[in-house]
Design an enzyme around this catalytic site. Structure first.
Site, PDB file in Angstrom:
ATOM      1  N   PRO A 115     -53.027  29.339  34.004  1.00  0.00           N
ATOM      2  CA  PRO A 115     -51.744  28.771  34.448  1.00  0.00           C
ATOM      3  C   PRO A 115     -51.881  27.329  34.900  1.00  0.00           C
ATOM      4  O   PRO A 115     -52.807  26.989  35.652  1.00  0.00           O
ATOM      5  CB  PRO A 115     -51.348  29.688  35.612  1.00  0.00           C
ATOM      6  CG  PRO A 115     -51.980  31.000  35.259  1.00  0.00           C
ATOM      7  CD  PRO A 115     -53.299  30.646  34.610  1.00  0.00           C
ATOM      8  N   CYS A 116     -50.958  26.473  34.437  1.00  0.00           N
ATOM      9  CA  CYS A 116     -51.126  25.025  34.624  1.00  0.00           C
ATOM     10  C   CYS A 116     -50.096  24.408  35.556  1.00  0.00           C
ATOM     11  O   CYS A 116     -50.106  23.198  35.764  1.00  0.00           O
ATOM     12  CB  CYS A 116     -51.036  24.323  33.265  1.00  0.00           C
ATOM     13  SG  CYS A 116     -49.419  24.485  32.452  1.00  0.00           S
ATOM     14  N   GLN A 117     -49.201  25.210  36.156  1.00  0.00           N
ATOM     15  CA  GLN A 117     -48.125  24.604  36.943  1.00  0.00           C
ATOM     16  C   GLN A 117     -48.624  23.726  38.080  1.00  0.00           C
ATOM     17  O   GLN A 117     -47.988  22.746  38.452  1.00  0.00           O
ATOM     18  CB  GLN A 117     -47.205  25.700  37.516  1.00  0.00           C
ATOM     19  CG  GLN A 117     -46.400  26.433  36.470  1.00  0.00           C
ATOM     20  CD  GLN A 117     -47.105  27.685  35.962  1.00  0.00           C
ATOM     21  OE1 GLN A 117     -48.337  27.747  35.955  1.00  0.00           O
ATOM     22  NE2 GLN A 117     -46.343  28.667  35.543  1.00  0.00           N
ATOM     23  N   PHE A 154     -51.059  21.743  38.133  1.00  0.00           N
ATOM     24  CA  PHE A 154     -51.601  20.459  37.686  1.00  0.00           C
ATOM     25  C   PHE A 154     -50.556  19.660  36.917  1.00  0.00           C
ATOM     26  O   PHE A 154     -50.771  18.517  36.546  1.00  0.00           O
ATOM     27  CB  PHE A 154     -52.813  20.672  36.774  1.00  0.00           C
ATOM     28  CG  PHE A 154     -53.799  21.665  37.310  1.00  0.00           C
ATOM     29  CD1 PHE A 154     -54.355  21.504  38.561  1.00  0.00           C
ATOM     30  CD2 PHE A 154     -54.154  22.771  36.565  1.00  0.00           C
ATOM     31  CE1 PHE A 154     -55.269  22.422  39.062  1.00  0.00           C
ATOM     32  CE2 PHE A 154     -55.069  23.694  37.050  1.00  0.00           C
ATOM     33  CZ  PHE A 154     -55.620  23.515  38.308  1.00  0.00           C
TER      34      PHE A 154
END
Length: 318
Positions: free
Chosen positions: A74-76, A78
């Site tokens: 999950p990248c939220q 960054f």
């Protein structure tokens, strides 16, 4: 081709790209039921619902004996669209991905994330885990519009090869980049039946109306209608609202290069938009998979100073 496990798979953009390039996908793992339902509708191999933050779940993955692990944690936390908080459990999942790889020791791993992860403490910690486990690392930021995707979408890829030098995959990742971005028209022709469309901006300091004769902006997990009070931006490609509309969720999946026969069984619109917006574009995944395949087939070794030159060239592109 290598037997592959896809972690944090979402609806399967990364899986489909690697499958198209000839890799055997053993199974995929996610913990969000809407993504799992979508994945199940499109693939015949296993899709497992697991919380990968739990230690005992690594044992379950070991039964597949993967030769390659791919995934986009999950990248939220960054993302430029998010609050950029590295102190959350979602950021921890990037480190967890590294720990799983270090435990299972596949020959190769591929980790995908947003471009700005390359300046985070989380990435530095993850890379230390990989390096301590014997992986040579190749990292690159790719613009999807130069990789067969009609969308400006910059993504970070970290590729590790067990007991290999750093940077060895970089020449294969950069040698087939297109000379110019791919436009929506070049990819879809007149399939959208419009020439201009609305994509809601993060702020009204940015334009919101785009032409099919350019690559689309990044497909996000939200898709809002045209406000009745919208004030045109100087860079909007049209001011005739009679011929401008918001793209449908399925049309946005085409910009993510999902094939037209890909099934999205969800009825909840917000879940559908989020699944599509969070996905790895299929053609971007396929581009990376083909680069890895080319490296494996040719096994070319390039001297260290040549790699450094290629890295410098790559950074200058972006």
């Amino acid at each position: 081709m290598l037997r592959t496990l896809d972690l944090f798979s979402g609806c399967g953009g990364l899986s489909l790209g690697f499958q198209n390039a000839g890799f055997e996908i053993l199974a995929a793992v996610d913990n969000w039921l809407p993504a799992i339902k979508t994945y199940q509708a499109n693939f015949s191999h296993d899709i497992i619902q697991l919380d990968l933050s739990e230690e005992n779940n690594i044992e379950k993955l070991s039964t597949y004996h993967p030769e390659m692990i791919i995934g986009g944690p999950p990248c939220q936390d960054f993302s430029s669209a998010g609050k950029r908080n590295e102190e959350t459990s979602r950021a921890d999942l990037t480190v967890k991905f590294a720990e799983i790889v270090a435990t299972l020791k596949p020959k190769i791993f591929v980790m995908e994330n947003v471009a700005r992860i390359n300046v985070t403490h989380t990435l530095r910690k993850s890379k230390a885990i990989f390096q301590h486990s014997g992986y040579g690392l190749s990292e690159v930021i790719l613009n999807a519009s130069l990789c067969g995707v009609p969308q400006i979408r910059k993504r970070f890829f970290l590729i590790g090869l067990l007991h290999e030098q750093d940077h060895v995959v970089i020449p294969y990742l950069t040698q087939h980049l297109a000379e110019k971005p791919l436009s929506v028209f070049e990819y879809l022709g007149h399939d959208l039946e419009i020439e201009h469309y609305y994509r809601h901006p993060r702020s009204y300091a940015r334009r919101a109306i785009f032409s099919i004769y350019e690559p689309s902006p990044t497909v996000r997990g939200v898709n809002r209608p045209i406000p009745k009070t919208y004030q045109f931006h100087e860079n909007d490609t049209s001011t005739d609202l009679r011929n401008i509309r918001v793209l449908t969720a399925i049309e946005r999946s085409y910009l993510q290069t999902f094939p037209k026969n890909f099934i999205f069984p969800l009825k909840n619109k917000s879940e559908l938009e989020q699944i599509i917006g969070n996905a790895v574009p299929v053609k971007l995944a396929e581009y990376v998979a083909n680069a890895i395949s080319s490296y494996l087939q040719h096994g070319q070794r390039i001297k260290k100073n040549t790699y450094q030159n290629l890295i410098t060239q790559q950074l200058s592109i972006f």
